[in-house]
Write a protein that holds these residues in place. Structure first.
Motif, PDB file in Angstrom:
ATOM      1  N   LEU A   3       0.867  -1.179   0.000  1.00 28.07           N
ATOM      2  CA  LEU A   3       0.000   0.000   0.000  1.00 28.07           C
ATOM      3  C   LEU A   3       0.898   1.220   0.000  1.00 28.07           C
ATOM      4  O   LEU A   3       1.849   1.300   0.786  1.00 28.07           O
ATOM      5  CB  LEU A   3      -0.845   0.036   1.272  1.00 28.07           C
ATOM      6  N   LYS A   4       0.578   2.184  -0.872  1.00 29.93           N
ATOM      7  CA  LYS A   4       1.324   3.422  -0.916  1.00 29.93           C
ATOM      8  C   LYS A   4       0.299   4.551  -0.792  1.00 29.93           C
ATOM      9  O   LYS A   4      -0.722   4.515  -1.481  1.00 29.93           O
ATOM     10  CB  LYS A   4       2.046   3.496  -2.268  1.00 29.93           C
ATOM     11  N   TYR A   5       0.575   5.522   0.078  1.00 29.14           N
ATOM     12  CA  TYR A   5      -0.375   6.623   0.259  1.00 29.14           C
ATOM     13  C   TYR A   5       0.324   7.934  -0.058  1.00 29.14           C
ATOM     14  O   TYR A   5       1.297   8.305   0.593  1.00 29.14           O
ATOM     15  CB  TYR A   5      -0.899   6.608   1.707  1.00 29.14           C
ATOM     16  N   TYR A   6      -0.158   8.613  -1.099  1.00 31.93           N
ATOM     17  CA  TYR A   6       0.358   9.925  -1.506  1.00 31.93           C
ATOM     18  C   TYR A   6      -0.482  10.984  -0.818  1.00 31.93           C
ATOM     19  O   TYR A   6      -1.703  11.030  -1.015  1.00 31.93           O
ATOM     20  CB  TYR A   6       0.229  10.110  -3.026  1.00 31.93           C
ATOM     21  N   GLN A  53      -4.705  15.729  -7.844  1.00 35.64           N
ATOM     22  CA  GLN A  53      -5.138  16.019  -6.475  1.00 35.64           C
ATOM     23  C   GLN A  53      -4.674  14.935  -5.508  1.00 35.64           C
ATOM     24  O   GLN A  53      -4.676  13.747  -5.857  1.00 35.64           O
ATOM     25  CB  GLN A  53      -6.670  16.108  -6.428  1.00 35.64           C
ATOM     26  N   VAL A  54      -4.314  15.356  -4.315  1.00 38.31           N
ATOM     27  CA  VAL A  54      -4.048  14.406  -3.241  1.00 38.31           C
ATOM     28  C   VAL A  54      -5.302  14.276  -2.385  1.00 38.31           C
ATOM     29  O   VAL A  54      -6.138  15.178  -2.413  1.00 38.31           O
ATOM     30  CB  VAL A  54      -2.877  14.884  -2.325  1.00 38.31           C
ATOM     31  N   PRO A  55      -5.434  13.161  -1.642  1.00 35.67           N
ATOM     32  CA  PRO A  55      -4.537  12.010  -1.592  1.00 35.67           C
ATOM     33  C   PRO A  55      -4.864  10.976  -2.667  1.00 35.67           C
ATOM     34  O   PRO A  55      -5.903  11.049  -3.325  1.00 35.67           O
ATOM     35  CB  PRO A  55      -4.818  11.434  -0.210  1.00 35.67           C
ATOM     36  N   VAL A  56      -3.939  10.034  -2.815  1.00 32.66           N
ATOM     37  CA  VAL A  56      -4.121   8.892  -3.717  1.00 32.66           C
ATOM     38  C   VAL A  56      -3.670   7.639  -2.967  1.00 32.66           C
ATOM     39  O   VAL A  56      -2.655   7.671  -2.264  1.00 32.66           O
ATOM     40  CB  VAL A  56      -3.256   9.054  -4.989  1.00 32.66           C
ATOM     41  N   LEU A  57      -4.423   6.567  -3.139  1.00 32.62           N
ATOM     42  CA  LEU A  57      -4.001   5.273  -2.602  1.00 32.62           C
ATOM     43  C   LEU A  57      -3.602   4.375  -3.764  1.00 32.62           C
ATOM     44  O   LEU A  57      -4.331   4.272  -4.755  1.00 32.62           O
ATOM     45  CB  LEU A  57      -5.147   4.627  -1.814  1.00 32.62           C
ATOM     46  N   ASP A  58      -2.415   3.776  -3.634  1.00 31.76           N
ATOM     47  CA  ASP A  58      -1.948   2.808  -4.634  1.00 31.76           C
ATOM     48  C   ASP A  58      -1.851   1.460  -3.920  1.00 31.76           C
ATOM     49  O   ASP A  58      -1.041   1.261  -3.021  1.00 31.76           O
ATOM     50  CB  ASP A  58      -0.572   3.259  -5.169  1.00 31.76           C
ATOM     51  N   HIS A  59      -2.709   0.525  -4.313  1.00 30.02           N
ATOM     52  CA  HIS A  59      -2.738  -0.797  -3.692  1.00 30.02           C
ATOM     53  C   HIS A  59      -2.315  -1.817  -4.742  1.00 30.02           C
ATOM     54  O   HIS A  59      -3.117  -2.157  -5.621  1.00 30.02           O
ATOM     55  CB  HIS A  59      -4.154  -1.094  -3.172  1.00 30.02           C
ATOM     56  N   ASP A  60      -1.067  -2.247  -4.664  1.00 29.08           N
ATOM     57  CA  ASP A  60      -0.533  -3.202  -5.649  1.00 29.08           C
ATOM     58  C   ASP A  60      -0.770  -2.717  -7.077  1.00 29.08           C
ATOM     59  O   ASP A  60      -1.101  -3.527  -7.967  1.00 29.08           O
ATOM     60  CB  ASP A  60      -1.186  -4.582  -5.466  1.00 29.08           C
ATOM     61  N   GLY A  61      -0.666  -1.401  -7.292  1.00 23.63           N
ATOM     62  CA  GLY A  61      -0.829  -0.874  -8.639  1.00 23.63           C
ATOM     63  C   GLY A  61      -2.236  -0.391  -8.966  1.00 23.63           C
ATOM     64  O   GLY A  61      -2.445   0.277  -9.971  1.00 23.63           O
ATOM     65  N   THR A  65      -8.729   7.096  -6.008  1.00 20.72           N
ATOM     66  CA  THR A  65      -8.737   8.522  -5.676  1.00 20.72           C
ATOM     67  C   THR A  65     -10.074   8.900  -5.027  1.00 20.72           C
ATOM     68  O   THR A  65     -11.034   8.142  -5.110  1.00 20.72           O
ATOM     69  CB  THR A  65      -8.547   9.386  -6.946  1.00 20.72           C
ATOM     70  N   HIS A  66     -10.114  10.049  -4.424  1.00 22.52           N
ATOM     71  CA  HIS A  66     -11.269  10.613  -3.703  1.00 22.52           C
ATOM     72  C   HIS A  66     -11.441   9.895  -2.358  1.00 22.52           C
ATOM     73  O   HIS A  66     -11.674   8.688  -2.311  1.00 22.52           O
ATOM     74  CB  HIS A  66     -12.559  10.561  -4.540  1.00 22.52           C
ATOM     75  N   THR A  67     -11.340  10.691  -1.319  1.00 20.50           N
ATOM     76  CA  THR A  67     -11.230  10.128   0.034  1.00 20.50           C
ATOM     77  C   THR A  67     -12.394   9.224   0.449  1.00 20.50           C
ATOM     78  O   THR A  67     -12.168   8.190   1.072  1.00 20.50           O
ATOM     79  CB  THR A  67     -11.078  11.269   1.061  1.00 20.50           C
TER      80      THR A  67
END
Lengths: 254, 254
Positions: A3-6, A53-61, A65-67
């Motif tokens: 998981l990557k959180y921008y 726009q932030v934030p973004v979640l990247d889960h295994d690619g 977007t949008h909280t």
């Protein structure tokens, strides 16, 4: 699983999905996006989120977007982590009713004051020619307009109208907290996180004219219960790089 | 188990939750609320929905309002009925991304034209003194303002801006339909229903200047696939009591 959180500072949108990540105890890589340097409109970031726009979640690619969408995604994707969504149809509906009210009413009007007071300072700190270039690079039309308005300043009438909408919202929350401990019922949910991140955590500092301490005592008690939660405290403890002169809302001296 | 659905004509909000009820084959009692007679602001209806808006779902006494919330509720409450929500976290996130875009962007701007062209006719058909009384009875401040603006008419600048937003939306939908048959992927979902009810079903009639037939052929094909579904056809077949002179969008002569 990675998981990557921008995200930016632990406030508003960036805080809103940081809290569930911490509350659910999920291991993730934090990627700080510097809004003071307009990194959210840089090609490397727009390649990740075309809306810039932030934030973004990247889960295994998989990019989310949008909280509000991210937060429900975390519930769907990690059902074994502590839940932040009621497990009944009625409970989910109550939570989603509040999320909708906060997304479409509260967020926009708090945001107007935020853009006026904080983003305006950033926007006016850029030279004219440079500002035009920065605005041109913003992917969404609405965001371009918002930056231009922030630079010139919102009208007093628009700001007063926004404050009136916030007044309606805090009274609505106060009434609901007379029925239940949390917004969607007896359980702490994504609706509480939503209101806290956009408004509740700083409503007294943002809108001193609303006299929150005496007007909405249940909201104050709820806010203190929220802030005391380890997951919320951990999210609030993420690095804050807010530029000097912009810290009024997070409690620092201007 | 009893389901009761309070609704107006089979278009926009009232259609949006009627389609899932029909698609899922749920047995429900239909209660028609006559917007031409302002029944949605009458005490009997405000006692059911304090916000004074249709549609409303009453499920064994549990009241659910706001179409996106109602539609997810139907998925949670009737998991054995044919699903209209993907069963993967990514699929749900894609569906919710579109629902959010339609609720916050498309719906508001189509609605402005709707209020200008249709509700304005209703509002201007009421005597001044009577109109003031009707407006006073509307529970939500935003709705009161909308009725007043509908009576006087929206500005050309606001209407042109709304059309531009719809243009962005139809292009976005057209691009997405180049990737998948349906908005959220390979499955027909609540996102398709949302766009169809608010915009897709009548976009050619509402916005002839957008030249939909040649501009967005995939949207036209999608719209025809939607209209052909038995559940959608059944919802569209619900009684339509639209006052004479207001039928432009549903294809009748003015």
């Amino acid at each position: 699983m990675t998981l990557k959180y921008y995200h930016a500072e632990p406030v508003a949108n960036s805080l809103k999905s940081m809290i569930p990540l911490k509350e659910k105890g999920l291991d993730f890589e934090s990627v700080y996006v510097d809004l003071h340097k307009f990194e959210q409109h840089q090609p490397w970031f727009v390649a990740i989120n075309p809306e810039g726009q932030v934030p973004v979640l990247d889960h295994d690619g998989t990019i989310i977007t949008h909280t509000t969408v991210i937060n429900e995604y975390l519930e769907d994707a990690f059902p074994d982590a502590p839940p932040l969504r009621p497990n009944t149809p009625e409970g989910n509906a109550r939570m989603r009713y509040w999320n909708k009210f906060i997304d479409e009413h509260v967020m926009n009007f708090v945001s107007m004051h935020g853009w006026h007071r904080m983003v305006g300072v950033i926007a006016r700190g850029v030279d004219s020619g440079e500002f035009e270039k920065l605005v041109e690079r913003i992917p969404l039309h609405e965001q371009r307009e918002k930056w231009k308005t922030a630079r010139s300043g919102f009208s007093e009438a628009d700001l007063a109208n926004a404050t009136r909408k916030i007044e309606v919202a805090v009274d609505k929350v106060e009434a609901q907290l007379g029925e239940n401990d949390w917004l969607a019922g007896e359980m702490f949910t994504l609706a509480d996180i939503n209101f806290y991140a956009h408004c509740g955590m700083m409503v007294e500092r943002m809108f001193p004219e609303l006299d929150i301490a005496t007007r909405t005592p249940r909201l104050v008690a709820w806010r203190d219960r929220m802030t005391a939660r380890p997951g919320v405290a951990a999210a609030l403890g993420m690095p804050d790089h807010t530029a000097p002169g912009l810290r009024t809302w997070t409690g620092h001296a201007r």
